[in-house]
Design an enzyme around this catalytic site. Structure first.
Site, mmCIF file in Angstrom:
data_model
loop_
_atom_site.group_PDB
_atom_site.id
_atom_site.type_symbol
_atom_site.label_atom_id
_atom_site.label_comp_id
_atom_site.label_asym_id
_atom_site.label_seq_id
_atom_site.Cartn_x
_atom_site.Cartn_y
_atom_site.Cartn_z
ATOM 1 N N GLU A 1 23.721 10.963 40.807
ATOM 2 C CA GLU A 1 25.149 11.080 41.156
ATOM 3 C C GLU A 1 25.856 9.725 40.983
ATOM 4 O O GLU A 1 27.026 9.667 40.626
ATOM 5 C CB GLU A 1 25.315 11.588 42.593
ATOM 6 N N HIS B 1 27.344 19.156 36.237
ATOM 7 C CA HIS B 1 27.012 20.158 37.247
ATOM 8 C C HIS B 1 27.019 21.592 36.729
ATOM 9 O O HIS B 1 26.426 22.462 37.344
ATOM 10 C CB HIS B 1 27.931 20.031 38.463
ATOM 11 N N GLU C 1 41.113 20.080 45.401
ATOM 12 C CA GLU C 1 40.459 20.524 44.166
ATOM 13 C C GLU C 1 41.317 21.445 43.309
ATOM 14 O O GLU C 1 40.926 22.548 42.949
ATOM 15 C CB GLU C 1 39.129 21.221 44.505
ATOM 16 N N ARG D 1 39.753 16.605 40.630
ATOM 17 C CA ARG D 1 38.495 16.628 41.369
ATOM 18 C C ARG D 1 37.401 17.319 40.563
ATOM 19 O O ARG D 1 36.214 17.057 40.760
ATOM 20 C CB ARG D 1 38.693 17.300 42.735
ATOM 21 N N HIS E 1 23.835 23.323 37.716
ATOM 22 C CA HIS E 1 23.784 24.491 38.606
ATOM 23 C C HIS E 1 23.032 25.648 37.961
ATOM 24 O O HIS E 1 22.306 26.384 38.632
ATOM 25 C CB HIS E 1 25.200 24.946 38.974
ATOM 26 N N LYS F 1 34.492 8.185 44.203
ATOM 27 C CA LYS F 1 34.715 9.551 44.686
ATOM 28 C C LYS F 1 35.980 9.600 45.534
ATOM 29 O O LYS F 1 36.795 10.517 45.401
ATOM 30 C CB LYS F 1 33.512 10.080 45.478
ATOM 31 N N ASN G 1 32.462 17.361 38.705
ATOM 32 C CA ASN G 1 31.472 18.358 38.285
ATOM 33 C C ASN G 1 30.788 17.999 36.972
ATOM 34 O O ASN G 1 30.013 18.794 36.441
ATOM 35 C CB ASN G 1 32.120 19.733 38.138
ATOM 36 N N ARG H 1 38.738 24.020 67.504
ATOM 37 C CA ARG H 1 39.685 23.863 66.384
ATOM 38 C C ARG H 1 39.654 22.474 65.756
ATOM 39 O O ARG H 1 40.617 22.045 65.130
ATOM 40 C CB ARG H 1 41.117 24.200 66.811
ATOM 41 N N HIS I 1 18.549 19.112 43.458
ATOM 42 C CA HIS I 1 19.906 19.121 42.911
ATOM 43 C C HIS I 1 20.169 17.954 41.938
ATOM 44 O O HIS I 1 20.638 18.166 40.824
ATOM 45 C CB HIS I 1 20.920 19.111 44.065
ATOM 46 N N LYS J 1 34.421 17.846 52.185
ATOM 47 C CA LYS J 1 33.979 19.241 52.069
ATOM 48 C C LYS J 1 32.801 19.466 53.006
ATOM 49 O O LYS J 1 31.858 18.677 53.025
ATOM 50 C CB LYS J 1 33.519 19.537 50.646
#
Ligand code: NAD
Ligand code: ZN
Length: 373
Positions: free
Chosen positions: A190, A252, A241, A245, A256, A231, A249, A126, A271, A148
């Site tokens: 980035e 992105h 998010e 946040r 993407h 960040k 993106n 956990r 990426h 994340k």
């Protein structure tokens, strides 16, 4: 190796604040830094084969010197490693080493290792401690910050995971010397993104210091520290998010779609390269909509190109599908709500904002124009 020129970014997230240390020699010094914060722990080191060959020995030596026993779990490099079977092996390795909740998982590698090992640390018993030792530029400025973690499934990328804040992040800038140049440039996209979101002075600084950032030393540390702080600030405002946040993106949505169009094969486009084209397109699209000055779009493109990054649709090797197909990928990624798209647009360099009312027909027209040779 001794630690040199260490910068510290303190991440403030409610009761789970932690430090990001950035500088030279931090892999060798990790044992001492970890022991100072998590005394008496044992650890599982998760890494990939590329990174293990170059940086594992220094990490292990430092851990041993600090009295931390570390079980090593090595995975294959590459995005395909972020899947259930590999997660299961990592979880099993941690349990086999009889680590407890108070022990730590150390993620030594790029974003793939960080996401996978971070997820494992969040679910075994956990939740164990997590120490991120990011070794790619992308991982140092992006994936190791913000909490994340996760894996992919055949239905899509990053669909299964948990939010798991690390206890410590150690970004060793010397580790980047062994990173393939293409991966370094991809991570640099980035860094540029943070300037473009809300730090125009930082973008201007990058224009003056790009070569120094690429060659290492204090300009590299500075660029990474500013990026981590940028960040961390956005994440602290919006950990789960729900709002701001989304600014992360920037670039992105287009990026993407390009990654999807090239099937995430990692050879035609990595990426950060998709993000670089996406950043250029987001600025050009904003200029096209009359929101941002055209010369800002040109400045962004010039900077990305100088860094050796692609910035036009025609830069994608092997060609692209039609504007309609790209549009489908965008719609899948973004979910059209009431006939409009949410997009990160900009009023100029350092002035990005969340636009919730972008008409798909405008995006489609823009893509058509940009696909023309
Ligand atoms: P990666 O982990 O695949 O690393 C890129 C390549 O560089 C790999 O082959 C790796 O083995 C190699 N490598 C890493 N460090 C090295 C070093 N120091 N020397 C030599 N080789 C080295 O990819 P990445 O670009 O670091 O990360 C991409 C991943 O990060 C994606 O899975 C993406 O989804 C994830 N990501 C997560 C977040 C987040 O918030 N969690 C954010 C952005 C990206
Ligand atoms: Zn990204």
């Amino acid at each position: 190796m001794t630690q040199t020129d260490i910068r510290k970014v303190a991440v403030a997230i409610a009761d789970r604040g932690y430090d990001i240390l950035i500088g030279g020699g931090l892999i060798a010094g990790a044992g001492r830094e970890i022991a100072a914060r998590l005394p008496g722990i044992r650890a599982a080191i998760v890494t990939d084969e590329n990174v293990a060959g170059r940086h594992l020995a220094a990490l292990k030596e430092g851990l041993e010197a600090a009295g931390i026993a570390g079980q090593v779990l090595t995975v294959m490099p590459g995005e395909a490693t972020k899947r259930f079977e590999v997660l299961e092996k990592v979880v099993d390795g941690i349990l086999e080493a009889r680590l407890e909740r108070g022990d730590a998982v150390i993620a030594l590698g790029g974003g793939v290792v960080g996401d996978l090992a971070g997820f494992a640390s969040g679910i075994v018993r956990r939740g164990m401690h997590l120490v991120q030792v990011p070794t790619s530029l992308l991982a140092q400025v992006d994936s190791s910050v913000g909490g994340k973690t996760g894996i992919n499934t055949p239905r899509g990328k990053n669909l299964v995971g948990v939010f798991k804040q690390p206890a410590l992040v150690l970004a060793d800038i010397d580790a980047l010397d062994t990173l393939p140049p293409r991966e370094f440039a991809a991570g640099y996209a980035e860094i540029v993104k943070y300037g473009l979101i809300d730090k125009p002075d930082f973008f201007a600084w990058l224009e003056d210091n790009r070569a120094a950032v690429f060659s290492g030393g204090s300009a590299r540390s500075e660029a990474i520290a500013v990026s981590c702080r940028a960040k961390a600030e956005i994440v602290a405002r919006d950990e789960m998010e729900n709002g701001d946040r989304a600014l992360l993106n920037l670039g992105h949505t287009f990026g993407h779609a390009l990654e999807a169009a090239t099937r995430f094969d990692g050879t035609r486009l990595v990426h950060g390269e998709g993000v670089a084209i996406g950043l250029a397109l987001a600025h050009r699209f904003s200029a096209r909509l009359g929101l941002a000055p055209q010369q800002d779009a040109e400045r962004v493109e010039a900077h990305l190109a100088a860094a050796g990054l692609p910035c036009r649709l025609s830069d994608v090797p092997g060609g692209l599908p039609s504007a309609e197909v790209l549009m489908d990928y965008i719609a899948q990624d973004k979910k059209v709500s009431r006939g409009t798209l949410t997009f990160i647009l900009t009023r100029g360099i350092g002035r990005a904002f969340i636009a919730r009312d972008v008409a798909p027909v405008d995006v489609l027209g823009f893509l058509r124009e940009n696909l023309e040779p």
